[in-house]
Design an enzyme around this catalytic site. Sequence first.
Site, PDB file in Angstrom:
ATOM      1  CG  HIS A 138      -0.424   0.397   2.499  1.00  0.00           C
ATOM      2  ND1 HIS A 138      -0.101  -0.511   3.485  1.00  0.00           N
ATOM      3  CD2 HIS A 138      -0.131   1.617   3.026  1.00  0.00           C
ATOM      4  CE1 HIS A 138       0.354   0.119   4.544  1.00  0.00           C
ATOM      5  NE2 HIS A 138       0.347   1.408   4.300  1.00  0.00           N
TER       6      HIS A 138
ATOM      7  N   GLY B  21       3.387   6.509   7.891  1.00  0.00           N
ATOM      8  CA  GLY B  21       4.791   6.740   7.527  1.00  0.00           C
ATOM      9  C   GLY B  21       5.693   5.641   8.055  1.00  0.00           C
ATOM     10  CG  ASN B  22       6.293   4.116  12.146  1.00  0.00           C
ATOM     11  OD1 ASN B  22       5.751   4.909  12.891  1.00  0.00           O
ATOM     12  ND2 ASN B  22       7.583   3.813  12.239  1.00  0.00           N
ATOM     13  CB  SER B  23       3.130   1.853   6.201  1.00  0.00           C
ATOM     14  OG  SER B  23       1.976   2.102   6.951  1.00  0.00           O
TER      15      SER B  23
ATOM     16  CG  ASP C 134       0.016  -3.849   3.151  1.00  0.00           C
ATOM     17  OD1 ASP C 134       0.128  -3.318   2.026  1.00  0.00           O
ATOM     18  OD2 ASP C 134       0.012  -3.185   4.202  1.00  0.00           O
TER      19      ASP C 134
ATOM     20  CD  GLN D 249     -23.045 -13.649   2.258  1.00  0.00           C
ATOM     21  OE1 GLN D 249     -23.006 -12.812   1.368  1.00  0.00           O
ATOM     22  NE2 GLN D 249     -24.041 -13.730   3.133  1.00  0.00           N
TER      23      GLN D 249
ATOM     24  CB  ILE E 130     -12.074 -22.802  -6.766  1.00  0.00           C
ATOM     25  CG1 ILE E 130     -12.629 -21.919  -5.643  1.00  0.00           C
ATOM     26  CG2 ILE E 130     -11.027 -23.781  -6.247  1.00  0.00           C
ATOM     27  CD1 ILE E 130     -13.374 -22.722  -4.573  1.00  0.00           C
ATOM     28  N   GLY E 131     -12.540 -19.818  -8.540  1.00  0.00           N
ATOM     29  CA  GLY E 131     -13.501 -19.012  -9.285  1.00  0.00           C
ATOM     30  C   GLY E 131     -14.843 -18.842  -8.615  1.00  0.00           C
ATOM     31  CB  VAL E 132     -16.535 -19.411  -5.693  1.00  0.00           C
ATOM     32  CG1 VAL E 132     -16.716 -20.693  -6.478  1.00  0.00           C
ATOM     33  CG2 VAL E 132     -15.550 -19.596  -4.552  1.00  0.00           C
TER      34      VAL E 132
END
Length: 340
Positions: free
Chosen positions: A82, A187-189, A112, A246, A241-243
Amino acid sequence: MLDFTTDTFDHGVSSKATEQAPVNDQVLLDAYSNAVIGVTERVGPAVVRVETGPKVRTPGERGGLGSGIVISPDGLVLTNSHVVGSAKEIRLRDIEGVVTDARVLGVDPDTDLALLRANGARDLRYASLGNSKTLRRGQLVVAIGNPLGFESTVTAGVVSALGRSIRSISGRTIEDVIQTDAALNPGNSGGPLVSSKAEVIGINTAIINGAQGICFAVASNTAQFVLSEIIRHGYVRRAYIGVSGQTAPIPRRHAVLAGVDNKMGALVAQIEPDGPAAKAGLLPGDVVIKLDGVEINGVDDLIRVLDRDRIGKILAMDVLRMGRLRAIDIHPIERKPAGR
């Protein structure tokens, strides 16, 4: 006589302990300070400021800012995905103010993490990745970075918890995350979380707005895996697998009828045409409760199981369809990252 002697003895011990306490405290404080100083002196020169965006900006145009850690003398740098984003221009500024252009070798939004290479850099100061599996709660850790643009800032704290899970910017769950109370700010990221042995045991990735002392770092073992995958393939290989779906509760009567213990499962909402799930006969409304022998209690479990080791293999999947248990064979394929 006996009472007087006892009182005198107790008083003497108390006074002696009081006199010695400041000395002992000073020794402990010196040891703590020396540990933080030692880590900072060894790892600090390997921490860089990561700047993104054009060098010359138009009025109102802003660039990105974060931190990174050099992990090899030839200029490999780990940071957050990010921080890099989709930037076409990236610069690294070291502790001495030297600025070097860098290019992206690969990004993995699912953890990330991003891997950069400093252009033309050689014999850089670098830090080593440690083994995050050896960490213990309460262990001293040091964070180094550029919070809010203040370069080379050092904060210290402890490992607050291990094995946390947080949501990445891609929506996938990052597993085995380190929680720390070492103060972090924007900024620490991308900067390192370092052990007292001066080993990088995490890459700082997230803070909780409005909370104090709740910060997270991607474990170094995860970073090592991502690093090796990017160097080898240019991206991290994962099964697909293409789904889309939830996490959903399983009605008690359905669980009893099917003879399963799951209280939750992964409810399939949509299926990609011609994808592995469609070819296997999976339907919207199916609830996945087991894949390759692993119990599935939600979408996160399903994502976790679909790792690179299951690419190209035929896996047994158990689903509940209209309350009845069905067995399906599914053949996951390699998920290609966006743009490939």
